[in-house]
Design a protein around this motif. Structure first.
Motif, mmCIF file in Angstrom:
data_model
loop_
_atom_site.group_PDB
_atom_site.id
_atom_site.type_symbol
_atom_site.label_atom_id
_atom_site.label_comp_id
_atom_site.label_asym_id
_atom_site.label_seq_id
_atom_site.Cartn_x
_atom_site.Cartn_y
_atom_site.Cartn_z
ATOM 1 N N ALA A 156 0.848 -1.199 0.000
ATOM 2 C CA ALA A 156 0.000 0.000 0.000
ATOM 3 C C ALA A 156 0.879 1.243 0.000
ATOM 4 N N PHE A 157 0.445 2.252 -0.728
ATOM 5 C CA PHE A 157 1.199 3.495 -0.861
ATOM 6 C C PHE A 157 1.562 4.082 0.492
ATOM 7 N N ASP A 158 0.602 4.117 1.412
ATOM 8 C CA ASP A 158 0.849 4.775 2.702
ATOM 9 C C ASP A 158 1.662 3.921 3.671
ATOM 10 N N GLN A 159 2.010 2.707 3.252
ATOM 11 C CA GLN A 159 2.856 1.849 4.087
ATOM 12 C C GLN A 159 4.265 1.679 3.519
ATOM 13 N N PHE A 160 4.508 2.291 2.371
ATOM 14 C CA PHE A 160 5.805 2.134 1.710
ATOM 15 C C PHE A 160 6.817 3.128 2.275
ATOM 16 N N ASP A 161 8.048 2.679 2.413
ATOM 17 C CA ASP A 161 9.117 3.514 2.961
ATOM 18 C C ASP A 161 9.775 4.309 1.830
ATOM 19 N N PHE A 162 9.245 5.488 1.554
ATOM 20 C CA PHE A 162 9.815 6.329 0.505
ATOM 21 C C PHE A 162 11.165 6.913 0.918
ATOM 22 N N GLY A 163 11.443 6.939 2.233
ATOM 23 C CA GLY A 163 12.712 7.487 2.704
ATOM 24 C C GLY A 163 13.902 6.717 2.171
ATOM 25 N N ASN A 164 13.762 5.402 2.004
ATOM 26 C CA ASN A 164 14.849 4.574 1.473
ATOM 27 C C ASN A 164 14.771 4.405 -0.040
ATOM 28 N N HIS A 165 13.826 5.094 -0.652
ATOM 29 C CA HIS A 165 13.672 5.013 -2.111
ATOM 30 C C HIS A 165 13.423 6.425 -2.667
ATOM 31 N N SER A 166 14.398 7.271 -2.435
ATOM 32 C CA SER A 166 14.258 8.671 -2.836
ATOM 33 C C SER A 166 14.211 8.851 -4.350
ATOM 34 N N HIS A 167 14.603 7.811 -5.086
ATOM 35 C CA HIS A 167 14.572 7.916 -6.552
ATOM 36 C C HIS A 167 13.152 7.772 -7.102
ATOM 37 N N ILE A 168 12.211 7.374 -6.262
ATOM 38 C CA ILE A 168 10.811 7.286 -6.687
ATOM 39 C C ILE A 168 10.148 8.644 -6.517
ATOM 40 N N ASN A 169 9.515 9.109 -7.568
ATOM 41 C CA ASN A 169 8.797 10.386 -7.530
ATOM 42 C C ASN A 169 7.472 10.155 -6.797
ATOM 43 N N LYS A 170 7.414 10.593 -5.543
ATOM 44 C CA LYS A 170 6.239 10.318 -4.720
ATOM 45 C C LYS A 170 4.992 11.002 -5.266
ATOM 46 N N ASN A 171 5.138 12.216 -5.782
ATOM 47 C CA ASN A 171 3.978 12.922 -6.339
ATOM 48 C C ASN A 171 3.448 12.207 -7.574
ATOM 49 N N LEU A 172 4.371 11.757 -8.423
ATOM 50 C CA LEU A 172 3.948 11.028 -9.616
ATOM 51 C C LEU A 172 3.333 9.687 -9.242
ATOM 52 N N ALA A 173 3.814 9.101 -8.146
ATOM 53 C CA ALA A 173 3.279 7.819 -7.684
ATOM 54 C C ALA A 173 1.820 7.926 -7.255
ATOM 55 N N CYS A 174 1.395 9.126 -6.874
ATOM 56 C CA CYS A 174 -0.021 9.339 -6.536
ATOM 57 C C CYS A 174 -0.890 9.294 -7.782
ATOM 58 N N ASP A 175 -0.309 9.694 -8.918
ATOM 59 C CA ASP A 175 -1.065 9.736 -10.173
ATOM 60 C C ASP A 175 -0.981 8.433 -10.950
ATOM 61 N N LYS A 176 0.177 7.778 -10.862
ATOM 62 C CA LYS A 176 0.424 6.586 -11.663
ATOM 63 C C LYS A 176 1.019 5.487 -10.791
ATOM 64 N N ILE A 177 0.431 4.325 -10.850
ATOM 65 C CA ILE A 177 0.875 3.211 -10.015
ATOM 66 C C ILE A 177 2.331 2.869 -10.320
ATOM 67 N N VAL A 178 3.078 2.575 -9.267
ATOM 68 C CA VAL A 178 4.522 2.350 -9.373
ATOM 69 C C VAL A 178 4.848 0.863 -9.319
ATOM 70 N N LEU A 179 5.749 0.432 -10.198
ATOM 71 C CA LEU A 179 6.305 -0.917 -10.143
ATOM 72 C C LEU A 179 7.810 -0.779 -9.940
ATOM 73 N N LEU A 180 8.304 -1.336 -8.848
ATOM 74 C CA LEU A 180 9.712 -1.213 -8.479
ATOM 75 C C LEU A 180 10.423 -2.558 -8.586
ATOM 76 N N ASP A 181 11.529 -2.572 -9.333
ATOM 77 C CA ASP A 181 12.408 -3.743 -9.377
ATOM 78 C C ASP A 181 13.337 -3.640 -8.171
ATOM 79 N N LYS A 182 13.182 -4.542 -7.220
ATOM 80 C CA LYS A 182 13.932 -4.450 -5.970
ATOM 81 C C LYS A 182 15.432 -4.731 -6.157
ATOM 82 N N ASN A 183 15.802 -5.378 -7.239
ATOM 83 C CA ASN A 183 17.214 -5.674 -7.485
ATOM 84 C C ASN A 183 17.911 -4.519 -8.197
ATOM 85 N N THR A 184 17.330 -4.072 -9.299
ATOM 86 C CA THR A 184 17.962 -3.008 -10.089
ATOM 87 C C THR A 184 17.507 -1.618 -9.660
ATOM 88 N N ARG A 185 16.433 -1.569 -8.839
ATOM 89 C CA ARG A 185 15.829 -0.293 -8.402
ATOM 90 C C ARG A 185 15.214 0.483 -9.575
#
Length: 277
Positions: free
Chosen positions: A38-67
């Protein structure tokens, strides 16, 4: 099914559609069992490369290995293409990709109109406002309401309509949206685009209530029963439901309760134009 391993999709936990299709990815092994968060349970602090504002508009898929991060329709295509390569080929066609992008954006930017949440929660996944998609949402809502309400009125309430009434329902729909937005402005409330969308969708819910009632009344009339009084009762029940739903949404957004009063006043003003005394 081939599981897209070591990927996690971020979804809006307040969006019923988001919950359904992301849980489907897990259920049918398109993603790992821990492949959604869930968006509100994700640790954005350790994933600063994710655009949090854009993530509100468009669902995010993260590759945990390559980031590596993908957004929106590209995320869904990537998940499906892992099992169905033809999905990527078809979706990669310019026209089809453009249509899918518009359809996805239309749903995403208006999802809170369908399933509103408490906008005061700073961690909630609230999409940004898009004027074009919101106006399209209101316009399509008005068209749907017009078709259903016109059918119900002509089919079941014809004897109660004023002979001088000749305004199409879509005119009354937009008149109410404009009237309520005017009151919204006078009351100095915030986010008028959100309120206009909420007003529109409450009308859609009312129209769907009339559609369901109409199907039921048609079945009863097929057995030779007189449904003239029941059709009025159903309309009254739908009106009450719309009022309560409008009130609920006003409370969720912490808007003034006077908006509910003006909603009723508008109905009182127009009903003598529509129905016989």
């Amino acid at each position: 099914m081939k599981t897209l391993k070591d990927h996690v999709i971020l979804y809006d936990a307040d969006c019923p559609l988001c919950k359904v299709y992301t849980s489907g990815f897990i259920k049918y092994k398109l993603l790992d069992n821990d492949g959604r968060t869930a968006f509100d349970q994700f640790d954005f602090g350790n994933h600063s490369h994710i655009n949090k504002n854009l993530a509100c508009d468009k669902i995010v898929l993260l590759d945990k290995n390559t980031r590596e991060v993908t957004y929106g329709i590209d995320s869904l295509i990537k998940i499906l293409a892992a099992n169905f390569p033809w999905v990527k080929k078809i979706a990669g066609m310019h026209l089809i990709y453009a249509v899918l992008t518009v359809l996805y954006s239309f749903i995403s930017f208006n999802r809170k109109m369908v399933a509103p949440g408490d906008a005061s929660k700073t961690s909630s996944c609230v999409p940004s406002q898009n004027v074009g998609y919101r106006l399209l949402f209101i316009g399509l809502s008005g068209l749907l309401v017009h078709v259903i309400v016109t059918w119900y009125f002509n089919r079941f309430l014809g004897e109660h309509l004023s002979h001088s009434y000749d305004l199409p329902d879509i005119v009354l729909f937009f008149a109410q949206v404009c009237f309520q937005c005017l009151i919204f402005y006078v009351l100095k409330q915030q986010n008028y685009l959100d309120y206009a969308g909420q007003i529109a969708f409450v009308s859609v819910l009312g129209a769907l209530g009339l559609l369901a009632s109409g199907f039921g009344l048609n079945i009863l009339s097929g057995f030779g029963l007189d449904v003239s009084f029941l059709s009025v009762v159903c309309y009254g029940a739908v009106f009450f439901f719309m009022f309560m739903e409008h009130l609920r949404r006003v409370h969720l957004y912490h808007w003034s309760a006077w908006l509910c009063v003006s909603w009723v006043i508008f109905r009182i003003i127009i009903y003598p134009l529509v129905f016989k005394y």
